[in-house]
Design a protein around this motif. Structure first.
Motif, short mmCIF file in Angstrom:
data_model
loop_
_atom_site.label_atom_id
_atom_site.label_comp_id
_atom_site.label_asym_id
_atom_site.label_seq_id
_atom_site.Cartn_x
_atom_site.Cartn_y
_atom_site.Cartn_z
N PRO A 91 35.47 -19.67 36.47
CA PRO A 91 35.65 -18.92 37.92
C PRO A 91 34.58 -17.52 37.90
O PRO A 91 34.21 -17.23 38.93
CB PRO A 91 36.77 -18.15 37.71
CG PRO A 91 37.61 -19.13 36.94
CD PRO A 91 36.83 -19.63 35.87
N ASP A 92 34.25 -16.93 36.75
CA ASP A 92 33.31 -16.00 36.66
C ASP A 92 31.94 -16.36 36.50
O ASP A 92 30.86 -15.46 36.25
CB ASP A 92 33.73 -14.98 35.78
CG ASP A 92 33.64 -15.68 34.24
OD1 ASP A 92 33.59 -16.83 34.02
OD2 ASP A 92 33.72 -14.90 33.31
N HIS A 93 31.60 -17.71 36.68
CA HIS A 93 30.17 -18.26 36.64
C HIS A 93 29.56 -18.51 38.12
O HIS A 93 30.09 -19.05 38.98
CB HIS A 93 30.07 -19.23 35.59
CG HIS A 93 30.10 -18.81 34.25
ND1 HIS A 93 31.31 -18.25 33.70
CD2 HIS A 93 29.06 -19.10 33.21
CE1 HIS A 93 30.74 -17.97 32.56
NE2 HIS A 93 29.66 -18.34 31.81
N ASP A 94 28.22 -18.51 38.38
CA ASP A 94 27.92 -19.19 39.37
C ASP A 94 27.82 -20.39 39.15
O ASP A 94 27.97 -21.01 38.13
CB ASP A 94 26.34 -18.69 39.62
CG ASP A 94 25.90 -17.22 39.67
OD1 ASP A 94 26.88 -16.74 40.41
OD2 ASP A 94 24.94 -16.81 39.17
N ALA A 95 27.64 -21.38 40.48
CA ALA A 95 27.73 -22.94 40.34
C ALA A 95 26.61 -23.63 41.20
O ALA A 95 26.35 -23.14 42.24
CB ALA A 95 29.27 -23.21 40.80
N ILE A 96 26.44 -24.75 41.00
CA ILE A 96 25.76 -25.60 41.82
C ILE A 96 26.60 -26.90 41.79
O ILE A 96 27.40 -27.48 41.18
CB ILE A 96 24.46 -26.30 41.00
CG1 ILE A 96 23.35 -25.01 40.86
CG2 ILE A 96 23.65 -27.45 41.93
CD1 ILE A 96 22.30 -25.50 40.17
N PHE A 97 26.86 -27.27 43.36
CA PHE A 97 27.70 -28.58 43.81
C PHE A 97 26.88 -29.45 44.29
O PHE A 97 25.91 -29.30 45.11
CB PHE A 97 28.65 -27.91 44.90
CG PHE A 97 29.66 -27.12 44.70
CD1 PHE A 97 29.80 -26.64 43.28
CD2 PHE A 97 30.35 -26.31 45.59
CE1 PHE A 97 30.97 -25.56 42.94
CE2 PHE A 97 31.16 -25.30 45.37
CZ PHE A 97 31.43 -25.00 43.98
N ALA A 98 27.05 -30.81 44.00
CA ALA A 98 26.38 -31.80 44.42
C ALA A 98 27.19 -33.22 44.47
O ALA A 98 28.02 -33.31 43.58
CB ALA A 98 25.06 -32.09 43.58
N TYR A 99 27.22 -33.99 45.52
CA TYR A 99 27.78 -34.96 45.69
C TYR A 99 27.03 -36.11 45.20
O TYR A 99 25.97 -36.25 46.01
CB TYR A 99 28.21 -35.27 47.10
CG TYR A 99 29.43 -36.26 47.21
CD1 TYR A 99 30.67 -36.20 47.20
CD2 TYR A 99 28.85 -37.87 47.23
CE1 TYR A 99 31.49 -37.31 47.21
CE2 TYR A 99 29.81 -38.93 47.42
CZ TYR A 99 31.09 -38.50 47.40
OH TYR A 99 32.14 -39.55 47.46
N ASP A 121 22.98 -20.73 33.18
CA ASP A 121 24.09 -20.61 32.36
C ASP A 121 25.35 -20.71 33.09
O ASP A 121 26.23 -20.22 32.73
CB ASP A 121 24.20 -19.41 31.60
CG ASP A 121 24.13 -18.09 32.30
OD1 ASP A 121 24.05 -18.09 33.39
OD2 ASP A 121 24.49 -17.27 31.83
N GLY A 122 25.27 -21.19 34.48
CA GLY A 122 26.55 -21.52 35.23
C GLY A 122 27.09 -22.93 34.99
O GLY A 122 26.69 -23.73 34.05
N ASP A 123 27.84 -23.20 36.25
CA ASP A 123 28.43 -24.66 36.27
C ASP A 123 27.61 -25.56 37.27
O ASP A 123 27.02 -24.99 37.98
CB ASP A 123 29.77 -24.36 36.79
CG ASP A 123 30.90 -23.79 35.90
OD1 ASP A 123 30.72 -23.54 34.64
OD2 ASP A 123 32.05 -23.49 36.26
N VAL A 124 27.63 -26.84 36.64
CA VAL A 124 27.13 -27.61 37.71
C VAL A 124 28.37 -28.67 38.03
O VAL A 124 29.11 -29.39 37.19
CB VAL A 124 25.94 -28.69 37.40
CG1 VAL A 124 25.70 -29.79 38.13
CG2 VAL A 124 24.78 -27.76 37.04
N VAL A 125 28.88 -28.72 39.23
CA VAL A 125 30.17 -29.47 39.65
C VAL A 125 29.54 -30.62 40.41
O VAL A 125 28.88 -30.43 41.32
CB VAL A 125 31.06 -28.91 40.43
CG1 VAL A 125 32.14 -29.54 40.70
CG2 VAL A 125 31.21 -27.49 39.67
N LEU A 126 29.75 -32.15 39.79
CA LEU A 126 29.41 -33.18 40.48
C LEU A 126 30.64 -34.36 40.84
O LEU A 126 31.79 -34.12 40.34
CB LEU A 126 28.44 -34.18 39.55
CG LEU A 126 27.28 -33.19 39.13
CD1 LEU A 126 26.67 -34.27 37.93
CD2 LEU A 126 26.34 -33.04 40.09
N ALA A 127 30.41 -34.87 42.03
CA ALA A 127 31.13 -36.09 42.21
C ALA A 127 30.26 -37.10 41.91
O ALA A 127 29.43 -37.47 42.48
CB ALA A 127 31.72 -36.03 43.69
N ILE A 128 30.98 -38.24 41.05
CA ILE A 128 30.27 -39.41 40.82
C ILE A 128 31.01 -40.44 41.28
O ILE A 128 32.23 -40.65 41.64
CB ILE A 128 29.95 -39.56 39.33
CG1 ILE A 128 31.12 -39.71 38.31
CG2 ILE A 128 29.10 -38.32 38.93
CD1 ILE A 128 31.04 -39.97 37.11
#
Length: 395
Positions: A91-99, A121-128
């Motif tokens: 929660p305390d990190h920046d993030a990149i979202f991609a479908y 150094d943040g999160d990458v959140v993906l839907a695969i």
């Protein structure tokens, strides 16, 4: 009250979208007399339309409101209950979202390896894609990145060609059917006090194409991050990184002070495209909002829905707004999210949102994201933006 700004600052260009159509918008500029200032003609070009001014709310409804309205047996508001198959939100990190559904492993490699090289150094959140239609090697590669990659993969309920029978995702022409209408069943629900899921909800809305559904996934993922974190949403297949997009961003002192935040849009090349030049953009706008709206914005640059970033507090409201636009229009076309995105800006519908203190649009080649999809008409070398020796793209 949201401040609308069009700018071409000298920020270092960081992320390059190669095959995405994107654009820019504008209203006022505090940069007059400074390096990189955009001339008044361009400012006027990117300004919201006075003809189609929409009075938007101070806060858009949550997607869960539509789920709750359909269930009169529950006193508590439903919440997202879907979980990633691996990885953990920080929660305390920046993030990149991609479908990122339906790609082969090479696309994930280009996206993630170029990002890792920047020191991100943040999160990458993906839907695969779900397992039965997932390309070979994708899951294994992504699992190796699970220290910073969060992966979702669910079997969505999607309509067959008769638009009545529900099944899974379909293949068409060698790839996933991008026109298939799907529901988000069992994504929301209610939990017990111990955190386990007590009940899930069916999606009462009509089916949406996945290009539209992705923004609801982004909204769900945004719930995991603090208000002062920066979030970027973009198309993973045709993006790569030249430096860390989250370095040197303006920041709140702490999460508690982030009651409103910045929202940034990024523009396409204004010489190459306008909303009225693109057959697809014209259809999305005319089908969603009518000919009068299309006429009012046909000479405006296209604003790409595929790449947006902002502080989480502002992005969360923007994502609510984009999901809501689907509910307020009758357009069902793949790509219609770009029509929603352009309408939200050019109609000033986001102007009253309390959580968005400023909305800035960067001209193509002058912001953190450089959208280059409209420049496919000739080689980048001829556009003067590609160095054949260093293989770098530049403004």
């Amino acid at each position: 009250m949201t401040t609308y700004t069009a700018t071409r600052t000298s920020l270092w260009c960081i992320l390059w979208i190669v095959i995405v159509v994107v654009v820019s918008s504008s209203a006022t500029s505090p940069l007059a007399g400074k390096e990189g200032y955009q001339d008044e003609t361009t400012i006027k070009l990117f300004s919201p339309s006075p003809i189609i001014h929409a009075i938007g709310p101070t806060s858009f409804p949550k997607p869960t409101d539509m789920i709750w309205d359909n269930d009169d047996t529950e006193d508590d508001e439903p919440i997202p209950v879907v979980e990633p198959i691996f990885g953990k939100h920080r929660p305390d990190h920046d993030a990149i979202f991609a479908y990122a559904e339906g790609y082969t492993v090479e696309w994930y490699l280009s996206f993630l390896e170029s990002l890792k090289e920047t020191g991100f150094d943040g999160d990458v959140v993906l839907a695969i894609a779900e397992e039965r239609i997932r390309a070979k090697g994708v899951l294994e590669y992504l699992q190796q990145q699970s220290d910073f990659v969060v992966v979702y993969s669910i079997q969505m309920d999607c309509f067959e060609s008769d638009r009545v029978t529900l099944g899974g995702r379909s293949m068409k022409g060698g790839g996933l059917d991008i026109f298939q209408m799907c529901l988000l069943n069992h994504v929301y629900g209610w939990k017990k006090e111990d955190g386990t899921v007590r009940k899930t909800a069916l999606d009462p809305r009509e089916g949406r194409v996945v290009a539209t559904l992705r923004y609801e996934w982004y909204w769900i993922w945004a719930q995991h991050y603090h208000n002062d974190r920066w979030i970027m949403v973009l198309d993973a297949r045709d993006s790569f990184f030249q430096s860390n997009p989250f370095a040197n961003l303006p920041r709140h002192e702490d999460e508690r002070s982030a009651t409103s935040g910045k929202l940034w849009f990024f523009g396409e090349n204004t010489e190459a495209t306008r909303l009225g030049k693109s057959t697809k953009n014209k259809k999305w706008l005319a089908n969603g909002y009518g000919q009068e709206v299309l006429d009012a914005v046909q000479d405006k640059p296209t604003i790409c829905s595929g790449s947006t970033m902002g502080e989480r507090v502002a992005m969360e409201q923007y994502l609510r707004a984009l999901v809501q636009e689907k509910e307020e229009t009758t357009v069902r076309m793949t790509g219609s999210d770009q029509g929603f995105h352009n309408y939200l800006y050019y109609s000033s519908k986001l102007a009253n949102v309390l959580a968005i203190d400023s909305l800035t649009v960067y001209g193509q080649g002058n912001g953190i994201i450089n959208n280059m999809g409209a420049l496919r008409t000739k080689p980048f070398v001829e556009w003067g933006i590609y160095d054949e020796e260093t293989h770098l793209v530049f403004p």
